[in-house]
Design an enzyme around this catalytic site. Structure first.
Site, PDB file in Angstrom:
ATOM      1  N   ASP A   1       0.964  -0.916  -0.221  1.00 41.74           N
ATOM      2  CA  ASP A   1      -0.399  -0.043  -0.072  1.00 41.74           C
ATOM      3  C   ASP A   1       0.159   1.287  -0.122  1.00 41.74           C
ATOM      4  O   ASP A   1       2.039   0.748  -0.041  1.00 41.74           O
ATOM      5  CB  ASP A   1      -0.677   0.475   0.853  1.00 41.74           C
ATOM      6  CG  ASP A   1      -2.218   0.715   1.194  1.00 41.74           C
ATOM      7  OD1 ASP A   1      -2.452   1.614  -0.044  1.00 41.74           O
ATOM      8  OD2 ASP A   1      -2.129   1.612   2.175  1.00 41.74           O
ATOM      9  N   SER A   2       0.552   2.284   0.475  1.00 35.93           N
ATOM     10  CA  SER A   2       0.969   3.509   0.242  1.00 35.93           C
ATOM     11  C   SER A   2       1.432   4.467   0.648  1.00 35.93           C
ATOM     12  O   SER A   2       2.534   5.211   1.919  1.00 35.93           O
ATOM     13  CB  SER A   2       0.203   4.863  -1.210  1.00 35.93           C
ATOM     14  OG  SER A   2      -1.080   4.750  -0.122  1.00 35.93           O
TER      15      SER A   2
ATOM     16  N   HIS B   1      -7.018   2.993   3.267  1.00 28.40           N
ATOM     17  CA  HIS B   1      -7.332   3.835   5.005  1.00 28.40           C
ATOM     18  C   HIS B   1      -8.552   4.314   5.218  1.00 28.40           C
ATOM     19  O   HIS B   1      -8.256   4.092   6.533  1.00 28.40           O
ATOM     20  CB  HIS B   1      -6.443   5.203   3.898  1.00 28.40           C
ATOM     21  CG  HIS B   1      -5.293   5.280   4.166  1.00 28.40           C
ATOM     22  ND1 HIS B   1      -4.023   5.057   2.516  1.00 28.40           N
ATOM     23  CD2 HIS B   1      -4.018   5.213   4.751  1.00 28.40           C
ATOM     24  CE1 HIS B   1      -3.160   5.087   2.952  1.00 28.40           C
ATOM     25  NE2 HIS B   1      -2.856   4.865   4.397  1.00 28.40           N
TER      26      HIS B   1
ATOM     27  N   GLU C   1      -4.524   8.442   7.525  1.00 25.46           N
ATOM     28  CA  GLU C   1      -2.889   8.328   7.897  1.00 25.46           C
ATOM     29  C   GLU C   1      -2.817   9.371   8.749  1.00 25.46           C
ATOM     30  O   GLU C   1      -1.915   8.743  10.297  1.00 25.46           O
ATOM     31  CB  GLU C   1      -2.210   8.924   6.393  1.00 25.46           C
ATOM     32  CG  GLU C   1      -0.496   8.088   6.354  1.00 25.46           C
ATOM     33  CD  GLU C   1      -0.216   7.227   5.375  1.00 25.46           C
ATOM     34  OE1 GLU C   1      -1.071   6.341   5.308  1.00 25.46           O
ATOM     35  OE2 GLU C   1       1.224   6.689   6.182  1.00 25.46           O
TER      36      GLU C   1
ATOM     37  N   CYS D   1     -11.178   3.172   0.089  1.00 22.74           N
ATOM     38  CA  CYS D   1      -9.949   3.391  -0.401  1.00 22.74           C
ATOM     39  C   CYS D   1      -9.619   2.250   1.004  1.00 22.74           C
ATOM     40  O   CYS D   1     -10.468   2.392   2.838  1.00 22.74           O
ATOM     41  CB  CYS D   1      -9.100   4.717   0.347  1.00 22.74           C
ATOM     42  SG  CYS D   1      -7.818   5.042   0.305  1.00 22.74           S
TER      43      CYS D   1
ATOM     44  N   CYS E   1      -4.669  -1.847  -1.766  1.00 23.08           N
ATOM     45  CA  CYS E   1      -4.640  -0.806  -2.128  1.00 23.08           C
ATOM     46  C   CYS E   1      -5.564  -0.326  -3.195  1.00 23.08           C
ATOM     47  O   CYS E   1      -5.317  -1.155  -4.122  1.00 23.08           O
ATOM     48  CB  CYS E   1      -3.049   0.255  -2.494  1.00 23.08           C
ATOM     49  SG  CYS E   1      -3.380   1.560  -2.739  1.00 23.08           S
TER      50      CYS E   1
HETATM   51  N1  DGL Z   1      -4.672   2.528   0.010  1.00 19.83           N
HETATM   52  C1  DGL Z   1      -4.819   3.520  -0.882  1.00 19.83           C
HETATM   53  C2  DGL Z   1      -6.558   3.343  -1.323  1.00 19.83           C
HETATM   54  O1  DGL Z   1      -6.967   1.971  -1.314  1.00 19.83           O
HETATM   55  C3  DGL Z   1      -4.012   4.648  -1.788  1.00 19.83           C
HETATM   56  C4  DGL Z   1      -4.209   6.113  -0.630  1.00 19.83           C
HETATM   57  C5  DGL Z   1      -3.941   7.275  -1.744  1.00 19.83           C
HETATM   58  O2  DGL Z   1      -2.246   6.767  -1.367  1.00 19.83           O
HETATM   59  O3  DGL Z   1      -4.108   7.498  -2.227  1.00 19.83           O
HETATM   60  O4  DGL Z   1      -6.473   3.888  -2.581  1.00 19.83           O
END
Ligand code: DGL
Length: 271
Positions: free
Chosen positions: A3-4, A183, A145, A181, A67
């Site tokens: 993931d990011s 997150h 985050e 997402c 992600c």
């Molecule tokens: N956690 C990510 C997702 O599911 C990406 C969030 C990001 O880096 O913009 O899309």
């Protein structure tokens, strides 16, 4: 897993709960955070390079793209590139249609996911007869985050950002919101508090864990006579592992797993 940032931990916790003997390596591409605003081709190249390098150095049985932004953009290319199964995470549209009674569903997602042909295709395939509103929430991943790392959430801003997802029209209103997402489930308490009315909040983590089980089984280690000690390791592409996060990560991902002296968590640096 990739993931990011810390969002993929919401998928990792579902995986460790279902597969407690798994050896899990989590790659957080925090140097590339947020993925939501990246041009498609650049993001594709970056993720393909990261994961093929990683697989060359430490071969895995499977890769989980934890992600939505990466999955909705890069899955076909990654699957063509890597010789192992690649499990993606995409907005839970099908689950949402099963959960919604009012037939009004909203999807909260990063701009890249919200505009992806992949999401449009999912909606077309699974949500015929439903009103689906896709709401871009460009700041929510950073908010989540930050929240995970201890920053207070600006509740007014959150309420403003999610307001377009709540539609009340002609005697019907949105009753199901897809968290598009990984997150966003980290903000669930805050989202519930900021919502103008209660809704079903849909997180695809269980579905991803089930898919991973299908992919790995029967070679996965559950119930094997000589279980290999499970490990859970982290790498950050920025190279800056924040030590104070480790306890939080351990708690989030391993909270439901009986503690084992063999299970450990480390941080490291990736290419
Ligand atoms: N956690 C990510 C997702 O599911 C990406 C969030 C990001 O880096 O913009 O899309």
């Amino acid at each position: 897993m990739l993931d990011s940032g810390v969002g993929g931990l919401t998928i990792a916790r579902a995986i460790t709960a279902r597969l407690p003997a798994i050896n899990l390596h989590y790659l957080a591409d925090d140097a590339g955070f947020p993925y939501g605003g990246w041009p498609e081709e650049k993001l594709n190249r970056r993720i393909c390079r990261l994961l093929s390098d990683r697989h060359r150095d430490v071969p895995a049985d499977a890769i989980v793209i934890a992600c939505n932004t990466a999955s909705t953009r890069v899955l076909p290319r990654l699957r063509a590139l890597l010789p192992i199964p690649v499990v993606g995470t995409v907005p839970a549209i099908k689950l949402a249609t099963a959960a919604s009674k009012s037939k009004m569903i909203s999807v909260l997602a990063t701009p890249a996911t919200a505009r992806s042909p992949y999401l449009r295709a999912l909606i077309k395939q699974f949500a015929r007869g439903f009103d689906v509103s896709v709401v871009e929430t460009p700041d929510l991943a950073a908010m989540a985050e930050g929240h995970f790392k201890g920053t207070a959430v600006d509740r007014q801003r959150l309420a403003r950002d999610i307001a377009p997802a709540f539609i009340d029209a002609c005697g019907r209103r949105t009753d199901t919101v897809v968290l598009g997402c990984t997150h966003y489930p980290l903000l669930l308490d805050e989202l519930q508090a900021a919502a103008p009315w209660p809704v079903n909040w849909l997180d695809p983590a269980q579905a991803v864990a089930s898919q991973l089980m299908r992919v790995l089984y029967p070679s996965c280690l559950i119930g094997g006579p000589h279980p290999i000690p499970a490990t859970f390791t982290f790498q950050w592409t920025s190279g800056t592992a924040a030590p104070e996060l480790q306890a939080r990560m351990r708690e989030l991902c391993l909270g439901s797993v009986p503690s084992s002296p063999d299970r450990h968590l480390t941080t490291g640096v990736s290419a």
